[in-house]
Design a protein around this motif. Structure first.
Motif, PDB file in Angstrom:
ATOM      1  N   LYS A 124      -8.437  13.144   8.555  1.00  0.00           N
ATOM      2  CA  LYS A 124      -8.466  11.833   7.892  1.00  0.00           C
ATOM      3  C   LYS A 124      -8.314  12.005   6.382  1.00  0.00           C
ATOM      4  CE  LYS A 124     -11.420   7.727   7.549  1.00  0.00           C
ATOM      5  NZ  LYS A 124     -12.644   7.085   8.057  1.00  0.00           N
ATOM      6  N   TYR A 125      -9.030  12.969   5.818  1.00  0.00           N
ATOM      7  CA  TYR A 125      -8.947  13.242   4.386  1.00  0.00           C
ATOM      8  C   TYR A 125      -7.529  13.673   4.006  1.00  0.00           C
ATOM      9  CZ  TYR A 125      -9.382  15.691  -0.030  1.00  0.00           C
ATOM     10  OH  TYR A 125      -9.187  16.122  -1.313  1.00  0.00           O
ATOM     11  N   ASP A 126      -6.941  14.605   4.784  1.00  0.00           N
ATOM     12  CA  ASP A 126      -5.596  15.101   4.477  1.00  0.00           C
ATOM     13  C   ASP A 126      -4.562  13.980   4.502  1.00  0.00           C
ATOM     14  OD1 ASP A 126      -6.359  17.731   4.071  1.00  0.00           O
ATOM     15  OD2 ASP A 126      -5.890  18.362   6.118  1.00  0.00           O
ATOM     16  N   ILE A 127      -4.624  13.116   5.499  1.00  0.00           N
ATOM     17  CA  ILE A 127      -3.657  12.014   5.599  1.00  0.00           C
ATOM     18  C   ILE A 127      -3.785  11.092   4.395  1.00  0.00           C
ATOM     19  CG2 ILE A 127      -3.027   9.937   6.909  1.00  0.00           C
ATOM     20  CD1 ILE A 127      -3.733  11.566   9.468  1.00  0.00           C
ATOM     21  N   ARG A 128      -4.996  10.718   4.059  1.00  0.00           N
ATOM     22  CA  ARG A 128      -5.200   9.812   2.917  1.00  0.00           C
ATOM     23  C   ARG A 128      -4.789  10.474   1.594  1.00  0.00           C
ATOM     24  NH1 ARG A 128      -8.251   5.016   3.635  1.00  0.00           N
ATOM     25  NH2 ARG A 128      -8.704   4.707   5.830  1.00  0.00           N
ATOM     26  N   ARG A 129      -5.071  11.748   1.458  1.00  0.00           N
ATOM     27  CA  ARG A 129      -4.683  12.477   0.242  1.00  0.00           C
ATOM     28  C   ARG A 129      -3.162  12.510   0.122  1.00  0.00           C
ATOM     29  NH1 ARG A 129      -3.501  18.011  -0.408  1.00  0.00           N
ATOM     30  NH2 ARG A 129      -4.204  18.343   1.719  1.00  0.00           N
ATOM     31  N   LEU A 130      -2.484  12.805   1.218  1.00  0.00           N
ATOM     32  CA  LEU A 130      -1.019  12.860   1.189  1.00  0.00           C
ATOM     33  C   LEU A 130      -0.421  11.487   0.885  1.00  0.00           C
ATOM     34  CD1 LEU A 130      -0.524  15.165   4.276  1.00  0.00           C
ATOM     35  CD2 LEU A 130       0.078  15.755   1.913  1.00  0.00           C
ATOM     36  N   LEU A 131      -0.982  10.443   1.483  1.00  0.00           N
ATOM     37  CA  LEU A 131      -0.474   9.093   1.242  1.00  0.00           C
ATOM     38  C   LEU A 131      -0.629   8.661  -0.217  1.00  0.00           C
ATOM     39  CD1 LEU A 131      -1.711   7.306   4.467  1.00  0.00           C
ATOM     40  CD2 LEU A 131       0.671   7.428   3.701  1.00  0.00           C
ATOM     41  N   SER A 132      -1.601   9.245  -0.909  1.00  0.00           N
ATOM     42  CA  SER A 132      -1.839   8.839  -2.301  1.00  0.00           C
ATOM     43  C   SER A 132      -1.147   9.734  -3.318  1.00  0.00           C
ATOM     44  CB  SER A 132      -3.339   8.797  -2.584  1.00  0.00           C
ATOM     45  OG  SER A 132      -3.879  10.098  -2.534  1.00  0.00           O
ATOM     46  N   LEU A 171      -6.650   4.927  10.428  1.00  0.00           N
ATOM     47  CA  LEU A 171      -5.288   4.486  10.131  1.00  0.00           C
ATOM     48  C   LEU A 171      -5.164   2.965  10.132  1.00  0.00           C
ATOM     49  CD1 LEU A 171      -3.279   7.107  12.224  1.00  0.00           C
ATOM     50  CD2 LEU A 171      -3.975   7.222   9.819  1.00  0.00           C
ATOM     51  N   TYR A 172      -6.114   2.291  10.735  1.00  0.00           N
ATOM     52  CA  TYR A 172      -6.129   0.829  10.764  1.00  0.00           C
ATOM     53  C   TYR A 172      -6.600   0.238   9.427  1.00  0.00           C
ATOM     54  CZ  TYR A 172     -11.137   1.350  11.021  1.00  0.00           C
ATOM     55  OH  TYR A 172     -12.430   1.677  10.732  1.00  0.00           O
ATOM     56  N   ASP A 173      -7.210   1.081   8.604  1.00  0.00           N
ATOM     57  CA  ASP A 173      -7.877   0.610   7.391  1.00  0.00           C
ATOM     58  C   ASP A 173      -7.269   1.214   6.124  1.00  0.00           C
ATOM     59  OD1 ASP A 173      -9.816  -0.762   5.939  1.00  0.00           O
ATOM     60  OD2 ASP A 173     -11.237   0.900   6.038  1.00  0.00           O
ATOM     61  N   LEU A 174      -5.959   1.361   6.114  1.00  0.00           N
ATOM     62  CA  LEU A 174      -5.285   1.929   4.943  1.00  0.00           C
ATOM     63  C   LEU A 174      -4.893   0.824   3.978  1.00  0.00           C
ATOM     64  CD1 LEU A 174      -2.882   4.410   6.767  1.00  0.00           C
ATOM     65  CD2 LEU A 174      -4.901   5.018   5.421  1.00  0.00           C
ATOM     66  N   PRO A 175      -4.777   1.142   2.706  1.00  0.00           N
ATOM     67  CA  PRO A 175      -4.241   0.144   1.771  1.00  0.00           C
ATOM     68  C   PRO A 175      -2.844  -0.285   2.222  1.00  0.00           C
ATOM     69  CG  PRO A 175      -5.090   2.060   0.604  1.00  0.00           C
ATOM     70  CD  PRO A 175      -5.122   2.389   2.059  1.00  0.00           C
ATOM     71  N   GLU A 176      -2.487  -1.522   1.941  1.00  0.00           N
ATOM     72  CA  GLU A 176      -1.232  -2.072   2.435  1.00  0.00           C
ATOM     73  C   GLU A 176      -0.019  -1.225   2.057  1.00  0.00           C
ATOM     74  OE1 GLU A 176       1.412  -6.174   2.379  1.00  0.00           O
ATOM     75  OE2 GLU A 176      -0.455  -6.090   1.257  1.00  0.00           O
ATOM     76  N   GLU A 177       0.040  -0.753   0.813  1.00  0.00           N
ATOM     77  CA  GLU A 177       1.200   0.036   0.386  1.00  0.00           C
ATOM     78  C   GLU A 177       1.318   1.340   1.169  1.00  0.00           C
ATOM     79  OE1 GLU A 177      -2.194   0.998  -2.412  1.00  0.00           O
ATOM     80  OE2 GLU A 177      -1.295  -0.840  -1.674  1.00  0.00           O
ATOM     81  N   ALA A 178       0.205   1.897   1.629  1.00  0.00           N
ATOM     82  CA  ALA A 178       0.232   3.110   2.448  1.00  0.00           C
ATOM     83  C   ALA A 178       0.552   2.761   3.901  1.00  0.00           C
ATOM     84  CB  ALA A 178      -1.102   3.830   2.367  1.00  0.00           C
TER      85      ALA A 178
END
Length: 195
Positions: A124-132, A171-178
């Protein structure tokens, strides 16, 4: 289709990332050879076995480890592209790849049966880090939930609902741009069956 809108260049580059043993290398070679490589899973397992001339392995040595380095394949599809399979133990070096190559998309492979809470937290951390990451702001993301041969029921494969990992990984709770750049797929990488 998901990756086409990401960036327009002549030679597209993609990364295959994810935790150890999720099916990253199998995905790379399934995409390259399709179903023509019979026994792919067995062959990849054999590659992991020590050979007669192997050096003993310990935590400091990665001798005879097929995941010790990356795998790269070029494809004639999608206007010519390159796929880089980067092993999990090199996750600290992922920024080197996407800061020095124009990356058009990320295939992030996750084992569908993953239950370890610490591993799920790291994913979860890796996915969010990559998306940002600034270097990946225009890259598309495909989360490949690898259902592995025989581990998915026909009702699971045809279900319109998200896989439970979709929720466990947030993944259901990502910022819209991500969220606009990400799509999750349930796939049996070995057989190329799924969404």
């Amino acid at each position: 289709k998901h990756f086409r809108a990401s960036r327009e260049t002549q030679y597209q580059q993609f990364l295959i990332l994810g935790p150890a043993n999720a099916g990253k290398t199998a995905l790379l070679y399934r995409l390259k050879f399709g179903r023509r490589w019979h026994g792919l899973s067995e062959d990849l397992l054999k590659m992991r076995l020590p050979g007669p001339d192997s050096v003993p392995r310990d935590d400091k040595t990665r001798a005879n480890d097929p995941d010790a380095g990356f795998h790269y394949e070029e494809f004639g599809m999608m206007n010519n592209c390159g796929l880089w399979d980067i092993p999990a133990h090199l996750s600290h070096s992922w920024p080197i790849w996407y800061n020095n190559l124009l990356i058009h998309g990320i295939f992030f492979v996750v084992e569908a049966d993953e239950r370890d809470a610490q591993v799920l937290t790291e994913i979860k951390y890796d996915i969010r880090r990559l998306l940002s990451e600034d270097a990946l702001r225009k890259a598309g993301f495909a989360i490949i939930i690898n259902t592995r041969e025989g581990r998915v029921t026909s009702s699971d494969a045809s279900s319109k609902d998200h896989h439970p990992l979709y929720y466990k990984l947030g993944l259901y709770d990502l910022p819209e741009e991500a969220a606009l750049r990400l799509k999750a797929f349930r796939v049996d990488i070995n057989s190329l069956e799924g969404e």
